[in-house]
Design a protein around this motif. Structure first.
Motif, PDB file in Angstrom:
ATOM      1  N   HIS A 121      70.265 107.611 -11.546  1.00  0.00           N
ATOM      2  CA  HIS A 121      68.902 107.171 -11.851  1.00  0.00           C
ATOM      3  C   HIS A 121      68.624 107.281 -13.343  1.00  0.00           C
ATOM      4  N   GLN A 122      69.007 108.393 -13.923  1.00  0.00           N
ATOM      5  CA  GLN A 122      68.786 108.612 -15.356  1.00  0.00           C
ATOM      6  C   GLN A 122      69.497 107.560 -16.193  1.00  0.00           C
ATOM      7  N   ALA A 123      70.733 107.244 -15.826  1.00  0.00           N
ATOM      8  CA  ALA A 123      71.514 106.254 -16.583  1.00  0.00           C
ATOM      9  C   ALA A 123      70.893 104.872 -16.491  1.00  0.00           C
ATOM     10  N   LEU A 124      70.443 104.485 -15.307  1.00  0.00           N
ATOM     11  CA  LEU A 124      69.845 103.157 -15.149  1.00  0.00           C
ATOM     12  C   LEU A 124      68.492 103.075 -15.852  1.00  0.00           C
ATOM     13  N   MET A 125      67.693 104.113 -15.773  1.00  0.00           N
ATOM     14  CA  MET A 125      66.387 104.100 -16.427  1.00  0.00           C
ATOM     15  C   MET A 125      66.518 104.116 -17.947  1.00  0.00           C
ATOM     16  N   ALA A 126      67.611 104.675 -18.452  1.00  0.00           N
ATOM     17  CA  ALA A 126      67.814 104.754 -19.901  1.00  0.00           C
ATOM     18  C   ALA A 126      68.383 103.463 -20.487  1.00  0.00           C
ATOM     19  N   GLN A 127      68.781 102.524 -19.622  1.00  0.00           N
ATOM     20  CA  GLN A 127      69.369 101.274 -20.100  1.00  0.00           C
ATOM     21  C   GLN A 127      68.236 100.317 -20.515  1.00  0.00           C
ATOM     22  N   PRO A 128      68.058 100.090 -21.817  1.00  0.00           N
ATOM     23  CA  PRO A 128      66.905  99.321 -22.285  1.00  0.00           C
ATOM     24  C   PRO A 128      66.958  97.833 -21.952  1.00  0.00           C
ATOM     25  N   LEU A 129      68.122  97.324 -21.580  1.00  0.00           N
ATOM     26  CA  LEU A 129      68.238  95.896 -21.296  1.00  0.00           C
ATOM     27  C   LEU A 129      67.923  95.562 -19.846  1.00  0.00           C
ATOM     28  N   LEU A 130      67.675  96.600 -19.030  1.00  0.00           N
ATOM     29  CA  LEU A 130      67.277  96.378 -17.639  1.00  0.00           C
ATOM     30  C   LEU A 130      65.762  96.481 -17.517  1.00  0.00           C
ATOM     31  N   THR A 131      65.228  95.964 -16.430  1.00  0.00           N
ATOM     32  CA  THR A 131      63.776  95.967 -16.250  1.00  0.00           C
ATOM     33  C   THR A 131      63.396  96.603 -14.918  1.00  0.00           C
ATOM     34  N   GLY A 132      62.147  97.031 -14.822  1.00  0.00           N
ATOM     35  CA  GLY A 132      61.622  97.563 -13.579  1.00  0.00           C
ATOM     36  C   GLY A 132      61.961  99.027 -13.360  1.00  0.00           C
ATOM     37  N   ASP A 133      61.335  99.596 -12.360  1.00  0.00           N
ATOM     38  CA  ASP A 133      61.522 101.006 -12.021  1.00  0.00           C
ATOM     39  C   ASP A 133      62.287 101.115 -10.709  1.00  0.00           C
ATOM     40  N   ILE A 134      62.929 102.266 -10.499  1.00  0.00           N
ATOM     41  CA  ILE A 134      63.623 102.542  -9.244  1.00  0.00           C
ATOM     42  C   ILE A 134      63.420 104.007  -8.891  1.00  0.00           C
ATOM     43  N   PRO A 135      63.462 104.334  -7.610  1.00  0.00           N
ATOM     44  CA  PRO A 135      63.453 105.740  -7.221  1.00  0.00           C
ATOM     45  C   PRO A 135      64.854 106.326  -7.383  1.00  0.00           C
ATOM     46  N   VAL A 136      64.977 107.633  -7.310  1.00  0.00           N
ATOM     47  CA  VAL A 136      66.295 108.256  -7.282  1.00  0.00           C
ATOM     48  C   VAL A 136      66.976 107.825  -5.980  1.00  0.00           C
ATOM     49  N   PRO A 137      68.158 107.231  -6.061  1.00  0.00           N
ATOM     50  CA  PRO A 137      68.809 106.768  -4.831  1.00  0.00           C
ATOM     51  C   PRO A 137      69.241 107.926  -3.951  1.00  0.00           C
ATOM     52  N   ALA A 138      69.413 107.663  -2.680  1.00  0.00           N
ATOM     53  CA  ALA A 138      69.891 108.686  -1.748  1.00  0.00           C
ATOM     54  C   ALA A 138      71.252 109.195  -2.207  1.00  0.00           C
ATOM     55  N   GLU A 139      71.436 110.501  -2.142  1.00  0.00           N
ATOM     56  CA  GLU A 139      72.714 111.087  -2.559  1.00  0.00           C
ATOM     57  C   GLU A 139      73.840 110.542  -1.696  1.00  0.00           C
ATOM     58  N   GLY A 140      74.939 110.185  -2.344  1.00  0.00           N
ATOM     59  CA  GLY A 140      76.088 109.666  -1.624  1.00  0.00           C
ATOM     60  C   GLY A 140      76.023 108.193  -1.295  1.00  0.00           C
ATOM     61  N   SER A 141      74.954 107.502  -1.727  1.00  0.00           N
ATOM     62  CA  SER A 141      74.797 106.081  -1.380  1.00  0.00           C
ATOM     63  C   SER A 141      75.395 105.140  -2.413  1.00  0.00           C
ATOM     64  N   VAL A 142      75.799 105.676  -3.573  1.00  0.00           N
ATOM     65  CA  VAL A 142      76.316 104.855  -4.667  1.00  0.00           C
ATOM     66  C   VAL A 142      77.826 105.031  -4.783  1.00  0.00           C
ATOM     67  N   LEU A 143      78.554 103.925  -4.879  1.00  0.00           N
ATOM     68  CA  LEU A 143      80.003 103.996  -5.061  1.00  0.00           C
ATOM     69  C   LEU A 143      80.324 104.078  -6.554  1.00  0.00           C
ATOM     70  N   PRO A 144      80.946 105.162  -7.014  1.00  0.00           N
ATOM     71  CA  PRO A 144      81.316 105.255  -8.431  1.00  0.00           C
ATOM     72  C   PRO A 144      82.231 104.106  -8.849  1.00  0.00           C
ATOM     73  N   ASP A 145      81.867 103.444  -9.922  1.00  0.00           N
ATOM     74  CA  ASP A 145      82.627 102.297 -10.416  1.00  0.00           C
ATOM     75  C   ASP A 145      81.941 101.822 -11.688  1.00  0.00           C
ATOM     76  N   THR A 146      82.475 100.771 -12.302  1.00  0.00           N
ATOM     77  CA  THR A 146      81.834 100.117 -13.441  1.00  0.00           C
ATOM     78  C   THR A 146      81.208  98.824 -12.952  1.00  0.00           C
ATOM     79  N   TYR A 147      79.926  98.632 -13.251  1.00  0.00           N
ATOM     80  CA  TYR A 147      79.167  97.478 -12.770  1.00  0.00           C
ATOM     81  C   TYR A 147      78.658  96.656 -13.946  1.00  0.00           C
ATOM     82  N   ASP A 148      78.733  95.339 -13.820  1.00  0.00           N
ATOM     83  CA  ASP A 148      78.205  94.468 -14.868  1.00  0.00           C
ATOM     84  C   ASP A 148      76.752  94.126 -14.571  1.00  0.00           C
TER      85      ASP A 148
END
Length: 323
Positions: A121-148
């Motif tokens: 959540h912190q990484a996505l919120m700190a990305q200035p080129l993205l827009t909008g807000d998000i909640p903290v995702p459920a733990e274990g719901s995100v697959l670690p990887d590099t996303y474009d």
């Protein structure tokens, strides 16, 4: 009369040809762009909206002229959404072709194995080129990887790709699970994999650690995994100090020193290899492990053997001045 008619027709043809050349020149000649830049085609924008935006940003002289020439001289292909490079001197023809057939510029955000959801959540919120807000995702719901992602894309859309990737991978991995494993559902696999992820950073050990904890689950033993003590305190962030005795004794839904079985949920976002290790653990009788001083662990099947390994670890730490 015939000669005069031919001359008139020839003059008209020349006039039309000249007008056509002028019309085409406006389409293929350089634009006011005097340096390399970028242009964002918004989601759902029409060609008219893009032309008005181009004029407003000084990339073309006239939106009306651009639209007229685009309809007569340009392709009928749809325009794409995203951020596109615009080189200095780009013509109107090149601009339209770029928006129709070019590839939008992509940026990347990486979620490393074992990164908890608060830090995703912190990484996505700190990305200035993205827009909008998000909640903290459920733990274990995100697959670690590099996303474009593209400039101006919503954080929600990027997060959804991360979570969809976990859903797909987990379904594929679960279908290939070995029989007789310690977990009964994909959700339990993610929980145990999150412990494996936090307990070892050594790739060759993952299946062994998974085998050890699988043995404990099957035998009804407490898992006694230190990261499960830390999670309720920091939500997965580093503790930054030693664990206190009061924290070891704490009773909650995560502390596997005071409960039997799996925690109530994952303690981080495990990567593919940790999930795969839980679904195909090493065949071992090991029930105990302790750090061996090399970054890995010493494994034991009996408590006496484990205590001897612990004493070796303590001796090494005393030698290093850590105790």
């Amino acid at each position: 009369m015939k000669r005069a008619g031919c001359l008139a027709a020839g003059g008209l043809f020349a006039l039309v040809a000249a007008a056509s050349m002028v019309f085409s020149w406006g389409w293929y000649s350089s634009s006011p762009v005097d340096k390399d830049t970028t242009f964002i085609v918004p989601e759902g924008a029409s060609l008219t909206a893009v032309a008005n935006k181009l004029e407003a940003e000084g990339l073309i002289a006239s939106a009306d002229s651009f639209l007229l020439r685009a309809k007569i001289l340009g392709s009928r292909d749809p325009i794409k959404t995203g951020e596109f490079p615009v080189p200095a001197g780009a013509t109107a023809s090149q601009l339209l072709d770029t928006f129709q057939h070019g590839q939008p510029q992509l940026r990347f955000v990486t979620v490393a194995e074992g990164v908890p959801s608060v830090m995703v959540h912190q990484a996505l919120m700190a990305q200035p080129l993205l827009t909008g807000d998000i909640p903290v995702p459920a733990e274990g719901s995100v697959l670690p990887d590099t996303y474009d992602f593209e400039r101006g894309e919503t954080r929600a859309a990027v997060l959804k790709r991360m979570q969809d990737a976990m859903t797909r991978y987990l379904a594929e991995a679960w279908a290939k699970r070995k029989p007789g494993i310690a977990v009964n559902t994909p959700e339990e696999a993610v929980i145990l994999a999150s412990i494996v992820e936090k307990e070892t950073g050594v790739a060759r050990e993952r299946r062994m650690v998974a085998g050890l904890y699988s043995n404990r689950v099957k035998q009804g033993m407490k898992l006694q995994a230190d990261p499960t003590i830390i999670y309720p305190i920091t939500q997965g962030r580093p503790l930054g100090r030693r664990i206190r005795q009061s924290e070891i004794a704490a009773v909650n839904g995560y502390n596997t020193y005071t409960m039997v079985g799996l925690p109530r949920g994952p303690i981080t976002n495990p990567g593919r290899e940790s999930i795969a290790a839980v679904l195909d653990p090493a065949a071992t009788d090991a029930l105990y492990m302790v750090a061996d001083g090399t970054g890995g662990h010493a494994f034991a099947t009996t408590l006496d053997e484990h205590n001897a390994n612990v004493e070796k670890w303590f001796a090494l730490r005393r030698q290093r001045g850590e105790m």
